[in-house]
Design an enzyme around this catalytic site. Structure first.
Site: not given
Ligand code: DOR
Ligand code: ZN
Length: 435
Positions: A66, A69, A100, A157, A313, A317
């Site tokens: 998970h 990228l 996503n 997701d 995960d 950012h």
């Molecule tokens: O914390 C998260 N960041 N949860 C998600 O479901 C998406 C992910 C993201 O793409 O930043």
């Molecule tokens: Zn998620």
């Protein structure tokens, strides 16, 4: 490609219940042999790189099912090259990339594009494709052709499938294609405008909360739909479980013979909502950090085997995006370089989970969940994906030194246990610690 001989390490391979001092021979991108110390047979005139691994653990390369990228579309946050470099530094040799992106990966073309050598990945990238077109939750994407293009699972997701009929169709089509359906379990009708766990902490901070029922309710719904299939047995994988109730549903469903697996992130087995402190956006993610009771349930689920895999995960950012009011900042934290160290310090050192179990949760088991053939194992003939780390070395993680393009982590300055010395992907050294 040079042959590599890893000498004198403690070889731990959960897939073959191996834990002994052995030598590992890697040739032509595959594991060629595992031998008693000094017994490996080289070919005549074979060029060999020798890695001395005395005092180090030699294990199958880690597998993260998970990660985000960000490529295509948001390369200021991360690229496939930078994300896989961070992964390699963290001991990972395979990552599964969430769809996503911009555009959403709902096509065989994007799925192939992500795997092209031009992207500069230093380890193996397995794309996970969108369950519905544009992840809009309406029309299914084409699972057969996505699988043929290399997708290893389907998911929306972040935009969970709420509609029962669509979820039923997705489970049926995924079973036909032989792909798992991954659900980010969040009933978004209950979490609108929420930015942290619902509870006294959110109340105190004046933030709208996301109730645990939003997660557990959707897991229950998914399990109910899964139970409708008698013969085709679709595989449901619950992403980043964060609540005791959802984990209990998974436990019960599995006992009832349903094909359900789940993953937990290091932040959910380690931190609680208290980490939000005074609006620290590096403690903001989805699902949010929960209560101590939920956090403890994640730990219990890991220790009792309910949890199939640890997944990061990894959600990079940019600093300017995280440096906003808490409610405006995006969800997500990075995780590839801290997962092994946090798992070793918290699960192994503090909670006495066996080293082989920690490695299994980070490698063998996630590879099995998504049926990644030849990964997560040091069996002869497997890919030469290897992590070599010092299990006793403590070090301080500095977010600024990350290989990721982003630094949004709550673990900056944490003391971690277990230092990666080498990461080898398909027979090539892709990370080597300095000094
Ligand atoms: O914390 C998260 N960041 N949860 C998600 O479901 C998406 C992910 C993201 O793409 O930043
Ligand atoms: Zn998620």
């Amino acid at each position: 490609m040079k042959t590599i001989l890893i000498r004198g390490g403690r070889v731990i391979d959960p897939a073959s219940s191996l834990d002994a001092e052995l030598d590992v021979l890697l040739r032509d991108g595959k594991v060629a042999a595992i031998d008693a110390p000094g017994q490996s047979k080289l070919k005549k005139d074979e060029e060999v790189e020798i890695i001395e691994a005395n005092g180090l653990v030699v294990a199958p390369g880690l597998v993260d099912i998970h990660v985000h990228l960000r490529e295509p579309g948001q390369i200021y946050k991360e690229t496939i090259a930078s994300g896989t470099a961070a992964a390699a530094a963290g001991g990972f040799t395979s990552v599964c990339a969430m769809p996503n992106t911009i555009p959403v990966n709902d096509s065989p073309e994007t799925t192939r594009w992500m795997q092209s050598a031009d992207r500069g990945a230093v380890i193996h990238v397995f794309p996970i494709a969108a369950a519905t077109r544009g992840s809009a939750g309406e029309a299914l994407s084409e699972y057969g052709s996505l699988k043929a293009a290399g997708a290893v699972a389907i998911t929306d997701d972040g935009k969970p499938i709420l509609n029962d009929a669509i979820m039923r169709q997705a489970l049926a089509a995924a079973a036909r294609a032989g792909l798992p359906v991954i659900q980010h379990a969040e009933d978004t009708r209950l979490t609108a405008n929420g930015s942290m766990n619902a509870g006294p902490m959110a109340f105190r901070l004046g933030l709208r909360g996301m109730p645990t029922e939003a997660e557990s309710g959707l897991v229950e719904r998914d399990i109910r739909l899964l139970a409708e299939f008698k013969d085709t047995r679709p595989h449901l994988h619950v992403a980043h479980v964060s609540t005791a109730a959802a984990l209990e549903s998974v436990r019960r469903a599995r006992r009832n013979g349903l094909r359900v697996t789940c993953e937990v992130t290091p932040h959910h087995f380690l931190l609680t909502e208290e980490a939000v402190g005074l609006y620290d956006t590096n403690a903001k993610m989805n699902p949010p950090l929960r209560s101590a009771a939920d956090r403890n349930a994640m730990l219990a689920g890991i220790l009792d085997g309910t949890v199939d895999a640890i997944a990061t995960d990894h959600a990079p950012h940019a600093t300017h995006e995280k440096e906003q009011e808490f409610e405006r900042a995006p969800n997500g934290i990075t995780g590839l370089e801290t997962a092994l160290g946090l798992s070793l310090s918290w699960l192994h050192k503090t909670h006495k989970l066996a080293l082989t179990s920690v490695i299994s949760l980070l490698s063998t088991q996630p590879a099995a969940v998504l049926a990644l053939k030849g990964r997560g194992s040091l069996a002869v003939g497997s890919f030469a994906d290897v992590v070599i780390f010092d299990p006793a070395k403590e070090w301080i993680f500095k977010a600024k030194q990350s290989r990721s393009k982003s630094n949004n982590t709550p673990f900056d300055g944490y003391t971690l246990l277990g230092k990666v010395h080498f990461t080898i992907s398909e027979g090539r050294v892709v990370f080597q610690a300095r000094g």
